[in-house]
Write a protein that holds these residues in place. Structure first.
Motif, PDB file in Angstrom:
ATOM      1  N   VAL A 273      15.105  -4.580 -34.159  1.00 13.21           N
ATOM      2  CA  VAL A 273      14.626  -2.584 -33.955  1.00 13.21           C
ATOM      3  C   VAL A 273      16.104  -3.039 -33.491  1.00 13.21           C
ATOM      4  O   VAL A 273      16.999  -1.324 -33.880  1.00 13.21           O
ATOM      5  N   ILE A 274      17.135  -3.591 -32.288  1.00  7.50           N
ATOM      6  CA  ILE A 274      18.202  -3.079 -31.919  1.00  7.50           C
ATOM      7  C   ILE A 274      19.387  -3.032 -32.624  1.00  7.50           C
ATOM      8  O   ILE A 274      19.960  -2.618 -32.691  1.00  7.50           O
ATOM      9  N   LEU A 275      19.006  -4.334 -33.990  1.00  9.38           N
ATOM     10  CA  LEU A 275      20.708  -4.610 -34.162  1.00  9.38           C
ATOM     11  C   LEU A 275      20.048  -3.545 -35.657  1.00  9.38           C
ATOM     12  O   LEU A 275      21.277  -3.143 -36.914  1.00  9.38           O
ATOM     13  N   THR A 276      18.608  -3.886 -36.368  1.00  9.90           N
ATOM     14  CA  THR A 276      19.090  -2.332 -37.169  1.00  9.90           C
ATOM     15  C   THR A 276      19.831  -1.124 -37.036  1.00  9.90           C
ATOM     16  O   THR A 276      20.318  -0.492 -37.851  1.00  9.90           O
ATOM     17  N   HIS A 277      18.844  -0.616 -36.149  1.00  7.67           N
ATOM     18  CA  HIS A 277      19.530   0.029 -35.682  1.00  7.67           C
ATOM     19  C   HIS A 277      20.729   0.647 -35.433  1.00  7.67           C
ATOM     20  O   HIS A 277      21.719   1.439 -35.758  1.00  7.67           O
ATOM     21  N   GLY A 278      21.172  -0.481 -34.452  1.00  7.03           N
ATOM     22  CA  GLY A 278      23.163  -0.150 -34.837  1.00  7.03           C
ATOM     23  C   GLY A 278      23.483  -0.346 -35.809  1.00  7.03           C
ATOM     24  O   GLY A 278      24.722   0.214 -36.434  1.00  7.03           O
TER      25      GLY A 278
ATOM     26  N   TYR B  26      21.284  -9.542 -44.469  1.00  6.87           N
ATOM     27  CA  TYR B  26      22.125 -10.074 -42.725  1.00  6.87           C
ATOM     28  C   TYR B  26      20.307 -10.465 -42.112  1.00  6.87           C
ATOM     29  O   TYR B  26      20.828 -10.405 -40.944  1.00  6.87           O
ATOM     30  N   HIS B  27      19.879 -11.164 -42.728  1.00 11.47           N
ATOM     31  CA  HIS B  27      18.254 -11.488 -42.200  1.00 11.47           C
ATOM     32  C   HIS B  27      18.853 -12.719 -41.343  1.00 11.47           C
ATOM     33  O   HIS B  27      18.003 -12.745 -39.954  1.00 11.47           O
ATOM     34  N   ASP B  28      18.981 -13.154 -41.909  1.00 10.28           N
ATOM     35  CA  ASP B  28      19.347 -15.077 -40.758  1.00 10.28           C
ATOM     36  C   ASP B  28      20.052 -14.685 -39.673  1.00 10.28           C
ATOM     37  O   ASP B  28      19.733 -14.802 -38.261  1.00 10.28           O
ATOM     38  N   LEU B  29      21.457 -13.777 -39.749  1.00 11.77           N
ATOM     39  CA  LEU B  29      21.829 -13.166 -38.508  1.00 11.77           C
ATOM     40  C   LEU B  29      21.563 -12.659 -37.651  1.00 11.77           C
ATOM     41  O   LEU B  29      21.128 -13.376 -36.320  1.00 11.77           O
ATOM     42  N   MET B  30      20.223 -11.182 -38.073  1.00  4.89           N
ATOM     43  CA  MET B  30      19.243 -10.842 -36.830  1.00  4.89           C
ATOM     44  C   MET B  30      17.447 -12.373 -36.881  1.00  4.89           C
ATOM     45  O   MET B  30      17.765 -11.630 -35.394  1.00  4.89           O
ATOM     46  N   LYS B  31      17.496 -12.828 -37.506  1.00  2.00           N
ATOM     47  CA  LYS B  31      16.516 -14.096 -37.493  1.00  2.00           C
ATOM     48  C   LYS B  31      16.926 -14.825 -36.206  1.00  2.00           C
ATOM     49  O   LYS B  31      16.440 -15.434 -34.533  1.00  2.00           O
ATOM     50  N   TRP B  32      17.931 -15.527 -36.619  1.00  7.83           N
ATOM     51  CA  TRP B  32      18.334 -16.738 -35.020  1.00  7.83           C
ATOM     52  C   TRP B  32      19.292 -15.538 -33.137  1.00  7.83           C
ATOM     53  O   TRP B  32      19.165 -16.239 -32.521  1.00  7.83           O
ATOM     54  N   SER B  33      19.654 -14.241 -34.256  1.00  7.21           N
ATOM     55  CA  SER B  33      20.344 -13.640 -32.656  1.00  7.21           C
ATOM     56  C   SER B  33      18.772 -13.043 -31.763  1.00  7.21           C
ATOM     57  O   SER B  33      19.081 -13.691 -30.835  1.00  7.21           O
ATOM     58  N   SER B  34      17.696 -12.413 -32.748  1.00  5.01           N
ATOM     59  CA  SER B  34      16.604 -12.813 -31.860  1.00  5.01           C
ATOM     60  C   SER B  34      16.039 -13.422 -31.351  1.00  5.01           C
ATOM     61  O   SER B  34      15.459 -13.603 -30.411  1.00  5.01           O
ATOM     62  N   MET B  35      15.943 -14.355 -32.764  1.00  2.56           N
ATOM     63  CA  MET B  35      15.439 -16.077 -31.754  1.00  2.56           C
ATOM     64  C   MET B  35      16.359 -16.175 -30.326  1.00  2.56           C
ATOM     65  O   MET B  35      15.173 -17.222 -29.215  1.00  2.56           O
ATOM     66  N   VAL B  36      17.265 -16.256 -30.254  1.00  4.63           N
ATOM     67  CA  VAL B  36      18.053 -16.842 -29.070  1.00  4.63           C
ATOM     68  C   VAL B  36      17.304 -15.671 -28.126  1.00  4.63           C
ATOM     69  O   VAL B  36      16.893 -16.347 -27.154  1.00  4.63           O
TER      70      VAL B  36
ATOM     71  N   PRO C 120      31.338  -4.508 -37.638  1.00  6.88           N
ATOM     72  CA  PRO C 120      31.312  -4.198 -35.988  1.00  6.88           C
ATOM     73  C   PRO C 120      29.735  -5.351 -35.917  1.00  6.88           C
ATOM     74  O   PRO C 120      29.122  -5.776 -34.915  1.00  6.88           O
ATOM     75  N   PHE C 121      28.928  -4.962 -37.353  1.00  5.80           N
ATOM     76  CA  PHE C 121      27.111  -5.280 -36.955  1.00  5.80           C
ATOM     77  C   PHE C 121      27.136  -6.907 -36.836  1.00  5.80           C
ATOM     78  O   PHE C 121      26.671  -7.509 -35.464  1.00  5.80           O
ATOM     79  N   ILE C 122      28.151  -7.707 -37.192  1.00  9.53           N
ATOM     80  CA  ILE C 122      28.066  -8.930 -37.354  1.00  9.53           C
ATOM     81  C   ILE C 122      28.056  -9.572 -35.400  1.00  9.53           C
ATOM     82  O   ILE C 122      27.954 -10.360 -35.135  1.00  9.53           O
ATOM     83  N   ASP C 123      29.551  -8.524 -35.317  1.00 11.59           N
ATOM     84  CA  ASP C 123      29.702  -9.059 -33.540  1.00 11.59           C
ATOM     85  C   ASP C 123      28.430  -8.460 -33.059  1.00 11.59           C
ATOM     86  O   ASP C 123      28.350  -9.050 -31.364  1.00 11.59           O
ATOM     87  N   MET C 124      27.808  -7.734 -33.574  1.00 12.24           N
ATOM     88  CA  MET C 124      26.604  -6.842 -32.235  1.00 12.24           C
ATOM     89  C   MET C 124      25.545  -8.550 -32.375  1.00 12.24           C
ATOM     90  O   MET C 124      25.260  -8.311 -31.356  1.00 12.24           O
ATOM     91  N   ALA C 125      25.077  -9.339 -33.483  1.00 12.33           N
ATOM     92  CA  ALA C 125      24.340  -9.899 -33.105  1.00 12.33           C
ATOM     93  C   ALA C 125      24.778 -11.042 -32.419  1.00 12.33           C
ATOM     94  O   ALA C 125      23.426 -11.087 -32.140  1.00 12.33           O
ATOM     95  N   ILE C 126      25.811 -11.219 -32.230  1.00 12.38           N
ATOM     96  CA  ILE C 126      26.625 -12.448 -31.425  1.00 12.38           C
ATOM     97  C   ILE C 126      26.549 -11.613 -30.276  1.00 12.38           C
ATOM     98  O   ILE C 126      25.915 -12.723 -29.074  1.00 12.38           O
ATOM     99  N   ASN C 127      26.676 -10.684 -29.798  1.00 13.40           N
ATOM    100  CA  ASN C 127      26.783  -9.795 -28.511  1.00 13.40           C
ATOM    101  C   ASN C 127      25.261  -9.967 -27.798  1.00 13.40           C
ATOM    102  O   ASN C 127      25.098  -9.602 -26.434  1.00 13.40           O
ATOM    103  N   LEU C 128      24.303  -9.394 -28.965  1.00 12.39           N
ATOM    104  CA  LEU C 128      23.015  -9.389 -28.372  1.00 12.39           C
ATOM    105  C   LEU C 128      22.591 -10.345 -27.933  1.00 12.39           C
ATOM    106  O   LEU C 128      21.866 -10.590 -26.788  1.00 12.39           O
ATOM    107  N   ALA C 129      22.663 -11.787 -28.741  1.00 10.76           N
ATOM    108  CA  ALA C 129      22.240 -12.971 -28.320  1.00 10.76           C
ATOM    109  C   ALA C 129      23.542 -13.203 -26.403  1.00 10.76           C
ATOM    110  O   ALA C 129      22.544 -13.528 -25.399  1.00 10.76           O
ATOM    111  N   ARG C 130      24.308 -12.954 -26.032  1.00  4.00           N
ATOM    112  CA  ARG C 130      24.455 -12.967 -25.311  1.00  4.00           C
ATOM    113  C   ARG C 130      24.371 -11.989 -24.137  1.00  4.00           C
ATOM    114  O   ARG C 130      24.278 -12.614 -23.230  1.00  4.00           O
ATOM    115  N   ILE C 131      23.753 -11.268 -24.184  1.00  4.98           N
ATOM    116  CA  ILE C 131      23.773 -10.355 -22.625  1.00  4.98           C
ATOM    117  C   ILE C 131      22.490 -11.081 -22.828  1.00  4.98           C
ATOM    118  O   ILE C 131      21.381 -10.109 -21.283  1.00  4.98           O
TER     119      ILE C 131
END
Length: 216
Positions: A70-75, A94-104, A170-181
């Motif tokens: 939800v966060i990544l889609t909205h962003g 970006y399915h796999d990007l959102m999947k693994w960011s959300s999995m982390v 910027p969406f790509i970095d958003m996914a990594i940053n979600l995992a970091r936070i």
């Protein structure tokens, strides 16, 4: 009344889905029931209390149930000036990007919140699923969960690198940053639901306290 009392305690992003599911089940009950004494709606509405799924089934759904998608889609929609069918269809890339960011996100959350959730009566978590399936103790299950986190990070980084070669977004970095936070929030305890002094200090240092810049 049950529908509205239940939805009242849900976050906004869950209310729409729960409301639609509840209405669909109620409609199915009305269609299939021929008489009041044959109403099957209560059976349809009842859940599998205390049911513990397999670890594989849990993980397959867990990354979707956490709010990361939800966060990544909205962003993603916010960084596009115009929202149209092409923009929405591009999300599929970006399915796999959102999947693994959300999995982390989900795995860090489960690692930090397990003890408190068990005390509140919640019995479904990566740790509880692994313990139930393998017969392992909590300590071993926690070690295994950390290996799952490492695996999810590796897959996320691999997908991130592949996407970065295609375009600068910027969406790509958003996914990594979600995992970091997620790592930062749940590094020691549940920094969101039950923050300790360290979690509060981090928030203060980022939002409230000014960053000291030395003179050169």
């Amino acid at each position: 009344m049950f529908k509205f009392n239940t939805m009242e305690h849900m976050p906004k992003y869950l209310q729409l889905g729960f409301g639609a599911l509840f209405d669909t089940i109620s409609e199915m009950g009305c269609i299939t029931s021929n008489a009041p004494e044959e109403d099957i709606t209560p059976i349809l509405q009842s859940g599998h209390e205390k049911y513990i799924p397999t670890l594989e089934d849990y993980l397959d759904n867990a990354w979707r149930s956490v709010s990361g998608v939800v966060i990544l889609t909205h962003g993603y929609l916010l960084i596009n000036e115009e929202i149209n069918k092409d923009v929405i269809d591009t999300l599929e890339k970006y399915h796999d990007l959102m999947k693994w960011s959300s999995m982390v996100f989900r795995l860090y959350n489960d690692l930090a919140t397990y003890s408190n959730e068990m005390q509140r009566g919640k019995n479904v978590n990566v740790i509880s699923c692994y313990m139930h399936e393998s017969g392992a103790c909590e300590e071993v299950a926690r070690v295994y969960l950390k290996t799952l986190i490492d695996q999810a990070w590796r897959k996320l980084i691999k997908v991130h690198l592949a996407c970065s070669r295609e375009l600068a977004n910027p969406f790509i970095d958003m996914a990594i940053n979600l995992a970091r936070i997620s790592c930062c929030t749940y590094q020691y305890v549940d920094g969101h639901g039950a923050p300790d002094a360290r979690a509060k200090d981090r928030v203060l240092s980022v939002i409230i306290e000014p960053i000291a810049i030395g003179e050169y």
